[in-house]
Write an enzyme that holds these catalytic residues in place. Structure first.
Site, PDB file in Angstrom:
ATOM      1  N   CYS A 211       1.045  -1.141  -0.010  1.00  0.00           N
ATOM      2  CA  CYS A 211      -0.136  -0.213   0.012  1.00  0.00           C
ATOM      3  C   CYS A 211       0.714   1.026   0.306  1.00  0.00           C
ATOM      4  CB  CYS A 211      -0.908   0.050   1.327  1.00  0.00           C
ATOM      5  SG  CYS A 211      -1.566   1.209   1.545  1.00  0.00           S
ATOM      6  N   CYS A 214       0.229   3.369   4.025  1.00  0.00           N
ATOM      7  CA  CYS A 214       0.376   2.877   5.111  1.00  0.00           C
ATOM      8  C   CYS A 214       1.528   1.522   5.014  1.00  0.00           C
ATOM      9  CB  CYS A 214      -0.557   1.849   5.807  1.00  0.00           C
ATOM     10  SG  CYS A 214      -0.957   0.343   5.137  1.00  0.00           S
ATOM     11  N   CYS A 233      -6.175  -2.774   0.627  1.00  0.00           N
ATOM     12  CA  CYS A 233      -4.903  -2.605   1.389  1.00  0.00           C
ATOM     13  C   CYS A 233      -5.670  -3.225   3.144  1.00  0.00           C
ATOM     14  CB  CYS A 233      -4.871  -1.513   2.136  1.00  0.00           C
ATOM     15  SG  CYS A 233      -3.697  -1.479   3.498  1.00  0.00           S
ATOM     16  N   CYS A 236      -5.730  -0.272   6.097  1.00  0.00           N
ATOM     17  CA  CYS A 236      -5.933   1.139   6.283  1.00  0.00           C
ATOM     18  C   CYS A 236      -7.159   0.436   4.635  1.00  0.00           C
ATOM     19  CB  CYS A 236      -4.791   2.008   5.382  1.00  0.00           C
ATOM     20  SG  CYS A 236      -4.540   2.054   3.708  1.00  0.00           S
ATOM     21  N   ASP A 359      20.041  -1.546 -19.268  1.00  0.00           N
ATOM     22  CA  ASP A 359      20.182  -2.765 -18.837  1.00  0.00           C
ATOM     23  C   ASP A 359      18.970  -3.545 -19.525  1.00  0.00           C
ATOM     24  OD1 ASP A 359      20.369  -5.215 -16.354  1.00  0.00           O
ATOM     25  OD2 ASP A 359      19.729  -3.292 -14.753  1.00  0.00           O
TER      26      ASP A 359
END
Lengths: 460, 244
Positions: A211, A214, A233, A236, A359
């Site tokens: 999340c 949070c 989430c 939260c 890369d």
């Protein structure tokens, strides 16, 4: 100052004219030169847009989405300044304006439709004032250029804060949905309801599993693909926002057919990522007030552009050219191979130039193991491009028999090898900087093919 | 139970740069040598018993995630160090490598500490050291080249001359872009900034770990694998870095 505008336009147009004569693809020089002569040139020309300026950004789908929106705008009969593929930095965008304007820099257009590289969004917003910014999605792409995806997201967030821009956002991507929270801008959301192609678990190494608010792990009810899906989430209240534009009744065989709210959309495209591109396109077209019928007509007849599932016929075999640039795109491409029950020859041109990302280790994040699946029936894997060896190693460790892996670093030799393979369809994959040459070779081969039978008849 | 068990440490947190390529490589090569291999995922809070583990692998993560792993490992540091001292093969990439030192000083200048297994420290810097890298190393008394890609903000400096690097930089940055050292080497542990990923294109390094794992079980591997494709990729990058 007016004189410098004209001088800048004149110089830019001259470079465009000269590079056309020389047959160059380059789109940077005109913009670069014009900006040197008059740094305010882009701002000045952007004032000629009478209706709206629209910016399309995000990791995947920028080009396809922008091209389709342009088709719709043109179908409606409006005029548009639109930067073409590969020129999505501020210089390329300037070139697009130079190319479209007249010598006095006064020609009006209804719309400007600007495909913009993520890192260039802040720079562009200093010079033009768009009404809408559309964000397709965020995936780890070209990590070496940006350091990390979080950095780029914050860069864009800071740039749109304290403006009156409206955002059009992918509601299924947790890396995108949080833009409303910290910017307070008006947001429109597009996303898919449940589809028959969803998974309830994900094997992909994905972004945004935590999340953004949070830091706790996100729970997914469904994955559409990669990190796009229905999430909430675990700690939260963060979850998918309510959709303004909802994609439903999605069918992907033989090609995409679905509904956006109550508009039915059919398209020659394939793959879930293209379903998202179509959904984003329709959402934006509705927001600028275009009628359903016009959207439907434009999309039904719209043919994929260079490297976006472009089709060729070589030696009587269907040959499909696809641009790949990151694990999500490569996974989606490999997944669409399942829709064809016939055997395949696979070619991949892997380059590590600046435009590709230096890369190339991202090929290890893609589930290349998919192509060793008997149902996909890949007969030969031809590895080409500056890093042909790297993809050959990846294919070997993905379970492809080393005897079926051919390394041909020069593109011409690689393409020759793949079209002579035993499979019934040729899949030609290429990273960005090898795309134009690959396409040129395929176009030439297709032409030779259609000409040869005629000569034979003449001799007979 | 599989013939060999490799512990993939904290993959949910430390997975920044395609690190799973190293594990795919080890597992496949063990299979080709005729052995089964299990990749055991280790999450924070899991019991750590190194007795049944043949090798440790940890990839790289962001500064925040590295901090979480540090909090977890500091509780088990003695056990882990004892296993490494005993010769447990281990590969630690970038962020995971940095954890093994005395300290990690972040971009704000805060010292986030370290496991202090080896006398080195790392200082974070905004400017990243990025690009293809070529180093020379000696494994089992054989000198060989190692290729990869590096992308790190941290600069690592040895605090004791007894600390041995994994290799000498021929082209690229390595530990800090200054002293030509790259990574660390201790018993059967390698800490390095090379992702790329490291093992598939450097089959000798993969086999160094495989042989070390086997020898600890009293097995001697005599089979030779055909590494033509791997060596082609290795040479292709080497030519790119050092055009002849």
């Amino acid at each position: 100052m007016k004189l410098r505008v004209i001088l800048a336009i004149l110089a830019g147009k001259l470079v465009i004219f000269l590079s056309r004569i020389l047959g160059n693809q380059g789109t940077a020089m005109p913009g670069k030169l014009s900006r040197k002569i008059y740094p305010g040139i882009l701002s000045a020309l952007a004032k000629n847009i009478t209706d709206e300026i629209i910016i399309v950004t995000g990791t995947n789908g920028k080009t396809t989405t922008t091209n389709m929106i342009a088709e719709i705008i043109k179908e409606k009969g409006y005029t548009v300044v639109h930067n073409k593929a590969g020129s999505n930095m501020i210089i390329g965008i300037t070139s697009a304006f130079i190319q479209n304007t007249n010598l006095t820099g006064t020609k009006k257009f209804n719309y400007a439709l600007l495909e913009t590289d993520e890192a260039n969004v802040p720079l562009l917003l200093k010079e033009v004032k768009p009404r809408v910014v559309l964000i397709t999605n965020f995936f780890a792409d070209q990590l070496d250029r940006f350091g990390a995806i979080d950095y780029i997201i914050n860069l864009i967030k800071d740039a749109v804060r304290n403006t009156d821009i409206e955002l059009v956002l992918n509601a299924d991507d947790p890396l995108v949905t949080h833009f409303h929270h910290e910017t307070g801008l008006h947001c429109w959301y597009f996303g898919f309801s449940d589809t028959e192609y969803d998974n309830t678990s994900s094997t992909e190494n994905r972004e945004g599993r935590y999340c953004v608010f949070c830091g706790h792990e996100l729970n997914y009810e469904r994955y559409h693909y990669a990190q796009l899906g229905k999430f909430h989430c675990s700690a939260c209240t963060n979850k998918n926002p309510d959709y303004n534009f909802i994609g439903h009744n999605l069918k992907m065989r033989p090609s995409i057919d679905f509904q956006v709210n109550n508009i039915r959309i059919t398209s020659p495209y394939q793959g879930f990522y293209n379903a998202y591109n179509l959904l984003a396109t329709v959402s934006l077209a509705k927001l600028i007030g275009i009628e359903d019928e016009i959207i439907q007509t434009a999309l039904a007849k719209y043919q994929p552009q260079a490297g976006r599932m472009e089709k060729f016929t070589i030696n009587g075999k269907e040959t499909i050219l696809i641009l790949v640039k990151n694990p999500a795109g490569l996974n989606q491409t490999m997944a669409t191979m399942k829709y064809y029950a016939t055997s395949k020859n696979l070619f991949l041109a892997l380059n590590d130039n600046a435009g590709d990302g230096r890369d190339i280790s991202w090929i290890w994040d893609a589930d290349v193991e998919m192509i060793s699946d008997k149902n996909i029936a890949v007969k030969k894997v031809v590895c080409s491009g500056l890093r042909s060896g790297d993809f050959a190693v990846r294919a070997k460790y993905a379970g492809i028999n080393p005897d079926d892996i051919i390394i041909k670093t020069p593109l011409q030799e690689g393409i020759k090898a793949v079209v002579n393979g035993p499979g019934e369809i040729n899949y030609i994959l290429s990273t960005y900087s090898a795309l134009f040459e690959t396409r040129k070779i395929l176009t030439a081969m297709e032409r030779e093919n259609t000409e040869t039978p005629k000569q034979l008849t003449a001799e007979a | 139970m599989a013939d060999f068990i490799i512990a993939h440490m904290y993959p949910d947190l430390m997975n920044l740069y395609s690190d799973r390529g190293n594990l795919i490589c080890l597992e496949k090569r063990l299979n080709w040598y005729g052995y089964s291999c299990e990749i055991k995922l280790v999450s924070p809070g899991d019991n750590s018993d190194y007795k049944n583990i043949d090798m440790l692998f940890m990839g790289s993560g962001s500064e925040r995630e590295q901090g979480l792993v540090y909090q977890e490992l500091i509780k088990k540091a003695d056990q882990l160090k004892a296993a490494i001292d005993d010769g447990l093969p281990a590969l630690f990439i970038a962020g995971a490598y940095q954890l093994l030192g005395n300290s990690y000083i972040d971009s704000d200048g805060t010292n986030l500490g370290g496991l202090s297994f080896f006398d080195f420290y790392t200082r974070s810097s905004k400017e990243r050291l990025t690009g293809n890298i070529l180093i020379n190393t000696v494994l089992n008394e054989q000198e060989l080249s190692v290729v990869g890609f590096e992308n790190h903000g941290g600069r690592t400096y040895f605090e004791d001359s007894k600390v041995k690097p994994f290799g000498t930089v021929i082209s690229g940055y390595g530990n800090n872009g200054e002293d030509k050292t790259e990574g660390i080497f201790y018993n059967n542990l390698i800490g390095t900034y090379l992702h790329g990923p490291l093992l598939p294109k450097n089959p000798s390094v993969a086999d160094f770990f495989i042989n070390a794992m086997a020898l600890r079980k009293g097995i001697e591997i005599t089979t030779k694998l055909n590494d033509d494709i791997e060596n082609y990729a290795h040479e292709q990058i080497k030519d790119k870095i050092l055009p002849s």
